[in-house]
Design a protein around this motif. Structure first.
Motif, PDB file in Angstrom:
ATOM      1  N   LEU A   1       5.405   8.524  -0.656  1.00  0.00           N
ATOM      2  CA  LEU A   1       5.641   8.109  -2.055  1.00  0.00           C
ATOM      3  C   LEU A   1       6.776   7.484  -1.953  1.00  0.00           C
ATOM      4  O   LEU A   1       8.011   6.821  -0.866  1.00  0.00           O
ATOM      5  CB  LEU A   1       6.313   8.740  -2.681  1.00  0.00           C
ATOM      6  CG  LEU A   1       4.711  10.467  -2.627  1.00  0.00           C
ATOM      7  CD1 LEU A   1       5.660  11.372  -4.116  1.00  0.00           C
ATOM      8  CD2 LEU A   1       3.978  10.004  -3.450  1.00  0.00           C
ATOM      9  N   ALA A   2       6.994   6.723  -3.203  1.00  0.00           N
ATOM     10  CA  ALA A   2       7.928   5.375  -3.537  1.00  0.00           C
ATOM     11  C   ALA A   2       9.492   5.731  -2.965  1.00  0.00           C
ATOM     12  O   ALA A   2       9.268   7.034  -4.132  1.00  0.00           O
ATOM     13  CB  ALA A   2       7.986   4.048  -4.275  1.00  0.00           C
ATOM     14  N   HIS A   3      10.645   5.275  -2.614  1.00  0.00           N
ATOM     15  CA  HIS A   3      11.780   5.960  -2.201  1.00  0.00           C
ATOM     16  C   HIS A   3      11.817   5.974  -3.587  1.00  0.00           C
ATOM     17  O   HIS A   3      11.876   4.919  -4.287  1.00  0.00           O
ATOM     18  CB  HIS A   3      12.553   5.309  -1.539  1.00  0.00           C
ATOM     19  CG  HIS A   3      13.684   5.900  -1.351  1.00  0.00           C
ATOM     20  ND1 HIS A   3      15.263   5.420  -1.911  1.00  0.00           N
ATOM     21  CD2 HIS A   3      14.093   6.358  -0.453  1.00  0.00           C
ATOM     22  CE1 HIS A   3      15.986   6.230  -1.792  1.00  0.00           C
ATOM     23  NE2 HIS A   3      15.609   6.366  -0.731  1.00  0.00           N
ATOM     24  N   PRO A   4      13.146   7.035  -4.029  1.00  0.00           N
ATOM     25  CA  PRO A   4      13.571   6.961  -5.470  1.00  0.00           C
ATOM     26  C   PRO A   4      13.974   6.049  -5.700  1.00  0.00           C
ATOM     27  O   PRO A   4      14.670   5.079  -6.940  1.00  0.00           O
ATOM     28  CB  PRO A   4      14.361   8.268  -5.847  1.00  0.00           C
ATOM     29  CG  PRO A   4      14.092   8.763  -4.290  1.00  0.00           C
ATOM     30  CD  PRO A   4      13.609   8.389  -3.540  1.00  0.00           C
ATOM     31  N   ASP A   5      15.018   4.727  -4.926  1.00  0.00           N
ATOM     32  CA  ASP A   5      15.637   3.621  -5.338  1.00  0.00           C
ATOM     33  C   ASP A   5      14.702   2.352  -5.126  1.00  0.00           C
ATOM     34  O   ASP A   5      15.091   1.309  -5.376  1.00  0.00           O
ATOM     35  CB  ASP A   5      17.012   3.727  -3.874  1.00  0.00           C
ATOM     36  CG  ASP A   5      17.394   4.851  -4.096  1.00  0.00           C
ATOM     37  OD1 ASP A   5      17.769   5.262  -5.280  1.00  0.00           O
ATOM     38  OD2 ASP A   5      18.773   4.584  -3.169  1.00  0.00           O
TER      39      ASP A   5
ATOM     40  N   GLU B   1       5.278   0.365  -8.639  1.00  0.00           N
ATOM     41  CA  GLU B   1       5.366   1.137 -10.341  1.00  0.00           C
ATOM     42  C   GLU B   1       4.095   1.900 -10.918  1.00  0.00           C
ATOM     43  O   GLU B   1       3.170   1.664  -9.880  1.00  0.00           O
ATOM     44  CB  GLU B   1       5.346   0.012 -11.493  1.00  0.00           C
ATOM     45  CG  GLU B   1       7.329  -0.797 -11.515  1.00  0.00           C
ATOM     46  CD  GLU B   1       7.728  -1.978 -12.831  1.00  0.00           C
ATOM     47  OE1 GLU B   1       6.575  -1.706 -13.445  1.00  0.00           O
ATOM     48  OE2 GLU B   1       8.341  -2.123 -12.644  1.00  0.00           O
ATOM     49  N   GLY B   2       4.556   2.636 -11.442  1.00  0.00           N
ATOM     50  CA  GLY B   2       3.113   3.493 -12.040  1.00  0.00           C
ATOM     51  C   GLY B   2       2.618   4.368 -10.534  1.00  0.00           C
ATOM     52  O   GLY B   2       3.060   5.042  -9.481  1.00  0.00           O
ATOM     53  N   ASP B   3       1.128   4.134 -10.731  1.00  0.00           N
ATOM     54  CA  ASP B   3       0.211   4.337  -9.355  1.00  0.00           C
ATOM     55  C   ASP B   3       0.556   3.966  -8.050  1.00  0.00           C
ATOM     56  O   ASP B   3       0.100   4.584  -6.954  1.00  0.00           O
ATOM     57  CB  ASP B   3      -1.260   4.343  -9.607  1.00  0.00           C
ATOM     58  CG  ASP B   3      -1.709   5.596 -10.103  1.00  0.00           C
ATOM     59  OD1 ASP B   3      -0.938   7.067  -9.954  1.00  0.00           O
ATOM     60  OD2 ASP B   3      -2.786   6.100 -10.312  1.00  0.00           O
ATOM     61  N   ALA B   4       1.204   2.491  -8.137  1.00  0.00           N
ATOM     62  CA  ALA B   4       0.919   2.113  -6.866  1.00  0.00           C
ATOM     63  C   ALA B   4       3.142   2.536  -5.690  1.00  0.00           C
ATOM     64  O   ALA B   4       2.334   2.126  -4.702  1.00  0.00           O
ATOM     65  CB  ALA B   4       1.901   0.219  -7.462  1.00  0.00           C
ATOM     66  N   ARG B   5       3.402   3.265  -6.364  1.00  0.00           N
ATOM     67  CA  ARG B   5       4.761   4.361  -5.665  1.00  0.00           C
ATOM     68  C   ARG B   5       4.025   5.410  -4.941  1.00  0.00           C
ATOM     69  O   ARG B   5       4.573   5.753  -4.416  1.00  0.00           O
ATOM     70  CB  ARG B   5       5.389   5.118  -7.280  1.00  0.00           C
ATOM     71  CG  ARG B   5       5.864   4.024  -7.470  1.00  0.00           C
ATOM     72  CD  ARG B   5       7.056   4.711  -8.820  1.00  0.00           C
ATOM     73  NE  ARG B   5       7.838   5.058  -7.543  1.00  0.00           N
ATOM     74  CZ  ARG B   5       9.370   4.180  -7.533  1.00  0.00           C
ATOM     75  NH1 ARG B   5       9.239   3.294  -7.913  1.00  0.00           N
ATOM     76  NH2 ARG B   5      10.260   5.094  -6.946  1.00  0.00           N
ATOM     77  N   ARG B   6       1.965   5.891  -5.297  1.00  0.00           N
ATOM     78  CA  ARG B   6       1.832   6.563  -4.199  1.00  0.00           C
ATOM     79  C   ARG B   6       0.554   6.281  -3.717  1.00  0.00           C
ATOM     80  O   ARG B   6      -0.570   6.481  -3.310  1.00  0.00           O
ATOM     81  CB  ARG B   6       1.218   7.823  -5.168  1.00  0.00           C
ATOM     82  CG  ARG B   6       0.616   8.295  -6.167  1.00  0.00           C
ATOM     83  CD  ARG B   6       0.659   9.601  -7.024  1.00  0.00           C
ATOM     84  NE  ARG B   6      -0.458   8.783  -8.197  1.00  0.00           N
ATOM     85  CZ  ARG B   6      -1.786   9.978  -7.845  1.00  0.00           C
ATOM     86  NH1 ARG B   6      -2.269  10.830  -6.190  1.00  0.00           N
ATOM     87  NH2 ARG B   6      -3.227  10.268  -8.711  1.00  0.00           N
ATOM     88  N   THR B   7       0.942   4.773  -3.839  1.00  0.00           N
ATOM     89  CA  THR B   7      -1.000   4.085  -3.370  1.00  0.00           C
ATOM     90  C   THR B   7      -1.095   3.931  -1.579  1.00  0.00           C
ATOM     91  O   THR B   7       0.363   3.342  -1.647  1.00  0.00           O
ATOM     92  CB  THR B   7      -1.204   2.611  -4.197  1.00  0.00           C
ATOM     93  OG1 THR B   7      -1.704   3.044  -5.194  1.00  0.00           O
ATOM     94  CG2 THR B   7      -2.604   2.215  -3.282  1.00  0.00           C
TER      95      THR B   7
END
Ligand code: FES
Ligand SMILES: [Fe+2]
Length: 385
Positions: free
Chosen positions: A252-256, A261-267
């Protein structure tokens, strides 16, 4: 006409010419015919940009990697001025190959009689050559090839007229602009040889349809067919996306990371850059395969991966990555089993290509790419005339 004398190029033309809604897998002869492989080496691997790995693996002066590209031994190295260079890896004396594998060297010393080349390919010295009146050291320089870096990837080509990588892959760059792919750091690189045709492995990568079944022992349970998106391919690549859950935090996208954004953070993007660079790009890590045929029945595989810049300094992320690498090794065992079984099946007299799922859209696009490269309509016309 029997299966053995059917022209695989014509079979591909017929197969790839139908609309996707009626498409089938490529004909078995496309995978098993030595004649078709000759066409691939001539029209694909001698013409396209081939990826030899990540630039970060060639960061110091003298770091090198060798490869055989369409039968040509090549070395790619970082020279003393910090530039990446690709050269013929064949000695200019009695034509031995020079460097082997990967490593670091101060000079290129031929293993046969020790003619020694500088990192720019010029001949530095040659023992016992003073009595040959025709020999002049400065006449010798290893032939130079085109080499380009793009988002951290190193590509070489044998074709002096190939368009620059950046132009060829501009659409990929746009698609994954928010991922900072140049900043992903390679943590491992391995080479393997599997007993399957290179396209079987490439196509295995292009569809996630096989995940729930082939990978039932590893990641299959986390794979949702209804979350897979398979858009139409582009001229130089195809891709599909899947969604990751939080099982492995570095997927997943790093918190920083405020770019995604949104689903892109786990795509996760599964990019198949033609002919044979296959990249799994998650917001937190990547892994890739770069493939080259080794006869019709074997594939040479470069397998590497690492983490995004955001995670680079975190010891905990490193532990997650180590777990991931162990998982990828298990996943590869499953993929090896499936792709080697497919090749055995393709060699059967009873092999018949079945229809493709909508989740195999990239496979259809790959078949059409191959057709365009190997059997373009104008070459077809010339041959008929
Ligand atoms: S073949 Fe290289 S030095 Fe003789
Ligand atoms: Fe797989």
């Amino acid at each position: 006409m029997t299966k053995d004398d059917a022209d695989p190029v014509e079979l591909l033309r017929a197969s790839a010419g139908v609309p996707f809604t009626k498409a089938r897998a490529m004909p078995p002869e496309v995978y098993t015919s030595p004649r078709f492989l000759d066409g691939e080496l001539e029209h694909v691997f001698s013409k396209e940009w081939f990826c030899v790995g990540r630039a970060s693996a060639l960061s110091g002066a003298g770091d090198y990697v060798t490869c055989d590209l369409a039968g040509q031994p090549i070395v790619v190295l970082r020279d003393r001025d910090g530039a990446l260079r690709a050269m013929s890896n064949v000695c200019l004396h009695r034509m031995s190959t020079l460097l082997h594998g990967r490593g670091n060297t101060r000079a290129i010393v031929c293993p046969y009689h020790a003619w020694t080349y500088n990192l720019d390919g010029s001949l530095r010295g040659a023992p016992a050559m003073t009595l040959n009146e025709g020999f002049c050291k400065s006449d010798y320089r290893l032939p130079q090839l085109r080499c380009e870096e793009w988002l951290g990837w190193v590509f070489v080509t044998l074709d002096p007229d190939a368009p620059p990588v950046r132009a060829r892959l501009a659409e990929v760059e746009e698609l994954i602009a928010d991922y900072d792919m140049a900043g992903y750091h390679e943590a491992f690189f391995e080479t393997h040889v599997w007993d399957t045709n290179w396209k079987v492995l490439a196509e295995n990568f292009m569809e996630s349809y096989h995940l729930p079944v082939c990978h039932a022992g590893t990641i299959g349970g986390m794979s949702r067919l209804d979350e897979m998106v398979c858009p139409e391919g582009r001229a130089a690549f195809n891709y599909h996306t899947i969604l990751k859950d939080g099982t492995l935090p570095i997927a997943l996208a790093h918190p920083d990371n405020s770019r995604l954004e949104g689903d892109a953070r786990r795509t996760t993007y599964l990019l198949a850059i033609y002919p044979s660079l296959l990249i799994t790009l998650t917001p937190g890590y990547f892994w890739y395969l770069t493939l080259h045929p080794h006869g019709v029945g074997q594939v040479r595989i470069g397998f590497g991966g690492g983490m995004a810049r955001d995670y680079a300094e975190e010891p905990e992320a490193q532990q997650h990555f180590d777990r991931l690498k162990a998982l990828l090794d298990d996943v590869n065992v499953e993929d090896r089993g499936c792709t080697e079984k497919v090749y055995r099946g393709l060699c059967s007299a009873f092999a018949r290509p079945g229809h493709l799922s909508h989740l195999e859209r990239p496979n259809y696009d790959f078949a059409r790419y191959l057709m365009a490269r190997i059997a373009p309509a104008d070459r077809h016309k010339e041959a008929a005339e």
